[in-house]
Write a protein that holds these residues in place. Structure first.
Motif, PDB file in Angstrom:
ATOM      1  N   ILE A   1      -1.298  12.730   0.892  1.00 12.90           N
ATOM      2  CA  ILE A   1      -1.446  11.282   1.109  1.00 12.90           C
ATOM      3  C   ILE A   1      -2.991  11.049   0.247  1.00 12.90           C
ATOM      4  O   ILE A   1      -3.183  10.228  -0.599  1.00 12.90           O
ATOM      5  CB  ILE A   1      -1.653  10.936   2.626  1.00 12.90           C
ATOM      6  CG1 ILE A   1      -0.140  10.904   3.047  1.00 12.90           C
ATOM      7  CG2 ILE A   1      -2.378   9.541   2.799  1.00 12.90           C
ATOM      8  CD1 ILE A   1      -0.257  10.440   4.494  1.00 12.90           C
TER       9      ILE A   1
ATOM     10  N   ARG B   1      -3.565   8.826  -3.182  1.00 11.42           N
ATOM     11  CA  ARG B   1      -4.784   7.795  -3.352  1.00 11.42           C
ATOM     12  C   ARG B   1      -5.390   8.075  -4.569  1.00 11.42           C
ATOM     13  O   ARG B   1      -5.849   7.146  -5.544  1.00 11.42           O
ATOM     14  CB  ARG B   1      -5.720   7.875  -2.238  1.00 11.42           C
ATOM     15  CG  ARG B   1      -5.305   7.489  -0.969  1.00 11.42           C
ATOM     16  CD  ARG B   1      -6.260   7.461   0.039  1.00 11.42           C
ATOM     17  NE  ARG B   1      -7.524   6.680  -0.318  1.00 11.42           N
ATOM     18  CZ  ARG B   1      -8.569   6.980   0.433  1.00 11.42           C
ATOM     19  NH1 ARG B   1      -8.573   7.359   1.527  1.00 11.42           N
ATOM     20  NH2 ARG B   1      -9.734   6.153   0.245  1.00 11.42           N
TER      21      ARG B   1
ATOM     22  N   ARG C   1       2.159  -0.911  -3.918  1.00  8.99           N
ATOM     23  CA  ARG C   1       2.970  -0.258  -3.032  1.00  8.99           C
ATOM     24  C   ARG C   1       3.653   0.790  -3.812  1.00  8.99           C
ATOM     25  O   ARG C   1       4.073   1.093  -4.678  1.00  8.99           O
ATOM     26  CB  ARG C   1       4.161  -1.288  -2.563  1.00  8.99           C
ATOM     27  CG  ARG C   1       5.301  -0.731  -1.608  1.00  8.99           C
ATOM     28  CD  ARG C   1       6.380  -1.591  -1.634  1.00  8.99           C
ATOM     29  NE  ARG C   1       7.356  -1.580  -2.639  1.00  8.99           N
ATOM     30  CZ  ARG C   1       8.170  -2.385  -2.945  1.00  8.99           C
ATOM     31  NH1 ARG C   1       8.154  -3.656  -2.517  1.00  8.99           N
ATOM     32  NH2 ARG C   1       9.072  -2.079  -3.981  1.00  8.99           N
TER      33      ARG C   1
ATOM     34  N   LEU D   1       3.403   3.212   1.389  1.00 15.23           N
ATOM     35  CA  LEU D   1       1.957   3.021   1.535  1.00 15.23           C
ATOM     36  C   LEU D   1       1.642   1.925   0.755  1.00 15.23           C
ATOM     37  O   LEU D   1       2.263   1.545  -0.460  1.00 15.23           O
ATOM     38  CB  LEU D   1       1.143   4.408   1.101  1.00 15.23           C
ATOM     39  CG  LEU D   1       1.419   5.580   1.635  1.00 15.23           C
ATOM     40  CD1 LEU D   1       2.349   6.386   0.837  1.00 15.23           C
ATOM     41  CD2 LEU D   1      -0.013   6.530   1.831  1.00 15.23           C
TER      42      LEU D   1
ATOM     43  N   PRO E   1      -5.475   3.143   1.891  1.00 19.22           N
ATOM     44  CA  PRO E   1      -4.278   2.692   2.558  1.00 19.22           C
ATOM     45  C   PRO E   1      -4.512   1.423   3.554  1.00 19.22           C
ATOM     46  O   PRO E   1      -4.966   1.712   4.734  1.00 19.22           O
ATOM     47  CB  PRO E   1      -4.024   4.141   3.262  1.00 19.22           C
ATOM     48  CG  PRO E   1      -4.541   5.005   2.567  1.00 19.22           C
ATOM     49  CD  PRO E   1      -6.156   4.312   2.405  1.00 19.22           C
TER      50      PRO E   1
ATOM     51  N   ILE F   1       0.644   1.473   6.233  1.00 21.22           N
ATOM     52  CA  ILE F   1       1.512   2.575   6.116  1.00 21.22           C
ATOM     53  C   ILE F   1       2.684   2.405   6.997  1.00 21.22           C
ATOM     54  O   ILE F   1       2.806   2.007   8.145  1.00 21.22           O
ATOM     55  CB  ILE F   1       1.070   3.951   6.520  1.00 21.22           C
ATOM     56  CG1 ILE F   1      -0.410   4.100   5.750  1.00 21.22           C
ATOM     57  CG2 ILE F   1       2.068   4.920   6.139  1.00 21.22           C
ATOM     58  CD1 ILE F   1      -1.273   5.218   6.010  1.00 21.22           C
TER      59      ILE F   1
END
Length: 242
Positions: free
Chosen positions: A140, A144, A187, A206, A216, A219
């Protein structure tokens, strides 16, 4: 234009990270399976200083709301120790769910191409692992940092010995409701597949802020076994230092 597909063995190196040590984000967890949305708990993600050679300590904690705890109490903590490219060297899990208390550790031996799994004080089990595998938390944070580059990302992710591949299209910008107002967010809809190519039963979406921090904001998780669908809505955020 054809999308550029990134091989799972040559995941692009990150030029800069949109987060730093000390960052903290807390989310309200909303259960979406049923006739109405129901607040079910909180989740907090933190970026800490690494140890034993790791650059960062990435932590995710989740607790159930008091009304849920009367039926099912959960207090889970996941910690990923990662290097500057966000590949984990060790992942720790403390799972406290009802009467079930389990401590687990995964050690990534990249030189040997193995991940060593240990639950409690039991003997560890060694399984093969992709040389550049992420774990779910580090994946995750990597998304990002790598999102918005116009490329399709394909990442190997190892979750307690289970290896899946996450394919992430470039994403689209759309308007969402956040904090009582409307904002534009990127998105991302990762597609998760098993080693045999079959799609995973769960889906992750996300929505990242459009500023340089790529926070984020929202989620959603769908298809979770025994849970169904949940939504994480950002409640509070504190930035970290570079």
């Amino acid at each position: 234009l054809a999308a550029h597909v990134v091989s799972s063995t040559i995941a692009p190196e990150l030029e800069a990270l949109p987060f730093g040590i000390g960052e903290s984000a807390t989310y309200s967890v909303v259960w979406r399976t049923g006739p109405r949305d129901i607040p079910a708990g909180r989740a907090t993600f933190r970026v800490g200083e690494g140890r034993n050679g790791a650059r960062f300590e990435l932590t995710a904690e989740g607790t159930t709301a008091p009304w849920v705890s009367r039926f099912f109490e959960a207090d889970d903590r996941f910690t990923s120790f990662v290097d500057g490219s966000l590949r984990p060297s060790m992942v720790e899990q403390q799972l406290h769910e009802g009467s079930r208390h389990v401590d687990r550790r995964a050690l990534f031996d990249r030189a040997a191409g193995l991940v060593r799994l240990q639950q409690g004080q039991s003997v560890d089990i060694a399984l093969p692992v992709a040389p550049d595998a992420f774990d779910p938390i580090s994946a995750i944070y990597y998304l990002r940092a790598a999102a918005g580059e116009g490329a399709v990302l394909r990442l190997p992710v190892n979750d307690w010995g289970r290896e899946v591949f996450v394919t992430v299209p470039p994403g689209v910008v759309e308007t969402i409701s956040h904090g009582g107002t409307t904002v534009e967010a990127l998105r991302l809809e990762p597609h998760v597949s098993k080693r045999d190519g079959q799609p995973s039963p769960y889906r992750l979406t996300l929505w990242l802020s459009q500023d340089s921090r790529r926070i984020p904001l929202l989620i959603t998780l769908d298809g979770l076994g025994g849970v169904g669908s949940v939504r994480l809505e950002l409640e509070s955020f504190a930035g970290g230092r570079p």
